[in-house]
Structure formats: C-alpha cells, structure tokens
Design a protein around this motif. Sequence first.
Motif, short mmCIF file in Angstrom:
data_model
loop_
_atom_site.label_atom_id
_atom_site.label_comp_id
_atom_site.label_asym_id
_atom_site.label_seq_id
_atom_site.Cartn_x
_atom_site.Cartn_y
_atom_site.Cartn_z
N GLN A 10 0.66 -1.46 0.02
CA GLN A 10 -0.06 0.36 0.03
C GLN A 10 0.69 1.23 -0.12
OE1 GLN A 10 -3.14 0.40 -0.53
NE2 GLN A 10 -3.62 2.30 0.13
N VAL A 11 1.56 1.85 0.53
CA VAL A 11 2.96 2.51 1.22
C VAL A 11 3.39 2.50 -0.52
CG1 VAL A 11 4.73 4.05 2.44
CG2 VAL A 11 2.93 2.21 3.33
N GLU A 12 3.93 1.20 -0.85
CA GLU A 12 4.23 1.65 -2.65
C GLU A 12 4.26 1.99 -3.65
OE1 GLU A 12 7.72 -1.24 -4.11
OE2 GLU A 12 6.33 -2.38 -2.83
N GLN A 13 2.50 1.92 -3.04
CA GLN A 13 2.00 2.01 -4.78
C GLN A 13 1.23 3.74 -4.18
OE1 GLN A 13 -2.18 0.68 -4.34
NE2 GLN A 13 -2.84 1.47 -5.86
N ILE A 14 1.38 4.42 -3.04
CA ILE A 14 1.22 5.68 -3.04
C ILE A 14 2.81 6.82 -2.89
CG2 ILE A 14 1.15 7.51 -0.75
CD1 ILE A 14 -1.09 5.36 0.72
N HIS A 15 3.81 5.38 -2.89
CA HIS A 15 4.88 6.29 -3.01
C HIS A 15 5.71 6.08 -5.09
CE1 HIS A 15 9.55 6.67 -3.30
NE2 HIS A 15 9.63 7.01 -2.32
N GLY A 16 4.84 5.42 -5.05
CA GLY A 16 5.06 5.59 -6.16
C GLY A 16 4.11 6.39 -7.82
N GLU A 17 3.16 6.78 -7.34
CA GLU A 17 2.54 7.89 -7.46
C GLU A 17 2.67 9.10 -7.06
OE1 GLU A 17 -1.84 7.22 -5.39
OE2 GLU A 17 -2.04 5.40 -6.53
N ILE A 18 3.15 9.39 -6.23
CA ILE A 18 3.80 10.31 -5.41
C ILE A 18 4.90 10.99 -6.37
CG2 ILE A 18 4.74 11.81 -4.41
CD1 ILE A 18 3.55 10.51 -1.89
N ARG A 19 5.89 9.97 -7.04
CA ARG A 19 6.83 9.81 -8.12
C ARG A 19 6.45 10.06 -8.64
NH1 ARG A 19 10.92 12.12 -4.92
NH2 ARG A 19 11.15 11.31 -3.64
N ASP A 20 4.98 9.43 -9.53
CA ASP A 20 4.92 10.12 -11.12
C ASP A 20 4.16 11.42 -11.16
OD1 ASP A 20 5.77 7.32 -11.80
OD2 ASP A 20 3.54 6.34 -11.27
N ASN A 21 3.70 11.80 -10.03
CA ASN A 21 2.98 13.08 -9.87
C ASN A 21 4.77 14.41 -10.51
OD1 ASN A 21 0.29 13.93 -10.19
ND2 ASN A 21 0.28 12.02 -8.83
N PHE A 22 5.20 13.68 -9.33
CA PHE A 22 6.46 14.69 -9.42
C PHE A 22 6.98 14.98 -10.64
CE2 PHE A 22 7.87 14.83 -4.62
CZ PHE A 22 6.80 15.49 -3.95
N ARG A 23 7.30 13.85 -11.76
CA ARG A 23 8.24 13.68 -12.43
C ARG A 23 7.34 14.37 -13.65
NH1 ARG A 23 9.39 8.36 -11.47
NH2 ARG A 23 7.51 7.96 -11.76
N ALA A 24 5.79 13.91 -13.59
CA ALA A 24 4.92 15.06 -14.28
C ALA A 24 4.81 16.57 -14.62
CB ALA A 24 3.75 14.74 -14.51
N ILE A 25 5.06 17.41 -12.85
CA ILE A 25 5.16 18.10 -12.48
C ILE A 25 6.35 18.98 -13.17
CG2 ILE A 25 5.64 19.95 -10.46
CD1 ILE A 25 3.83 18.58 -8.48
N ALA A 26 7.55 18.20 -12.79
CA ALA A 26 8.68 18.98 -13.07
C ALA A 26 8.68 18.69 -15.24
CB ALA A 26 10.43 17.56 -13.13
#
Length: 269
Positions: A10-26
């Motif tokens: 569960q934590v790994e899934q949330i962490h992955g979504e955060i990182r995906d959003n950070f890459r999209a923001i960059a």
Amino acid sequence: MASNLQMSPQVEQIHGEIRDNFRAIANGFQKLDKIKDANRQSNQLEELTDKMRECKRLIKEFDREIKDEEGRNPPEVNKQLNDEKQSMIKELNSYVALRKTYMNTIGNKKLELFDNGAGVSQPTAEENVQLASEMSNQELINAGMKTMDETDQAIERSKQVVHQTIEVGTQTAVTLKGQTEQMGRIVNELDSIQFSIKKASQLVKEIGRQVATDKCIMLFLFLIVCGVIAIIVVKIVNPHNKDIRDIPGLAPPVPTRRLLYARTGDHFG
C-alpha cells in the motif's frame, strides 16, 4: 534511496503515485518555458497546480500509512520512511515556489492556491532556493503543512459558501412554489365569487320581473273588483236605468206591487 526502502504494498503504491506526479510536474515546468502565449501558460499552471494538490493529498496519505505501520517496522525503516516523506515535502515546496515565480512572470493572480495572502511581494526563484536551504527539514515540513492546511481551510470555506447558496436557492424555490400555488387558489376563488355574483344578479332580475308581473295582475284584479262594485252600487241606487245591463248572477229588482182592496161597505152593498 527510494529503491532501497522497505515498504508495504500500500505504501509503495502511494509512493509510486507521488513520484509519478513529481515527474509530470517537472516535465510541465519544462514545457512551460517553451510556451509564449500567456493564456496557454495560465492553463498549464492550472494543470500543474492540480497535480501539486494531488501530491499534497498523497503525501498526507503516505504519512498516515507509515504511522499505522510504525509499530510493525524496525526503527531504521521508520527513519528512512520519515526521511523520504520530508524529502517529498521539500520537493513539493520547491515546485510551489517555482510556481509562484511563474505567476509573477505571467501576471496571473487567479491561481493563488498556495499563497499566504494578497498584498505580499512574491520572492524570486533565487530567494526561494536560498530560503529553503537555510530552513531545517522540520521547518520545511511545518511550512509546507501550514500552507496546505490554509489551502484546505480556504477550500472548505468555499464549499460552505456553495452549500449555503444552494440552501438559500432551495428555500427560495420552495417559497416561490408556495406563493404560486396560493395565487392559483386566489384566482380560483375569485372566479367562483364572480360566477356567484353573476348568478345572483340573474336571480335578482328574475325576481324583479316576477314582482312586476304580480303587481300588474293585482292592479288589474283591483280595477275589476272596483268596477263590479261600482256597477252594483249604481244598480241599487237607480234600478230603472236601462243603460246598465243586469249583472249576471244578480237578481233584478222587485217591482212595486199595488194592493187592491175594497172598502167594506161597497163590497157587501
């Protein structure tokens, strides 16, 4: 570092979504540099703002999950997860500061989601980086959490205003509906009253005609009775008047009779 972290699914899934959003923001900020039209830049900033809002929500969810699992993880794992959370908050704050810089450049004041208030001059990118480098991780976390809490409060206030507006509109609609129904009942009652008045007028006219007819009949009968009485009186007073015909049913006057008698001496003599 993130690849060496020990996380639950569960934590790994949330962490992955955060990182995906950070890459999209960059990538979004890189595209923003190539856009020249102010309106398109504003739209791009709106999309980036939505992604930052989503990152904020995911970081809060990430924090709740690691706190729930804190008792089941070793101390070093908990420390790594907390460090990762602080790193993500710091990265999100850097994007927020970069967004403010672009807002000043574009002159768009409609996207002040993470601003602390109006009328305060916005810092430049260099000042933001310097300010962030001088702050500790805890101070950055507190500042980021404060900004996100203020944003949440502003959103909640907007929701309350919307709900109040909807309630007022609903009450107004109910009131208007009740008044419309009342007006309909009043119109129906007025129609009934008008119909009753019309019928009453017709009845009064009919009664008036009947009364006039009855008066004429009574007058005619009265004249007939008076005439009969006059004839009877005249006939009695002047019975030998031949101009007045006998009234049917009335006996003619009795003629006077002369009594014939002889004197006693003449009869027997």
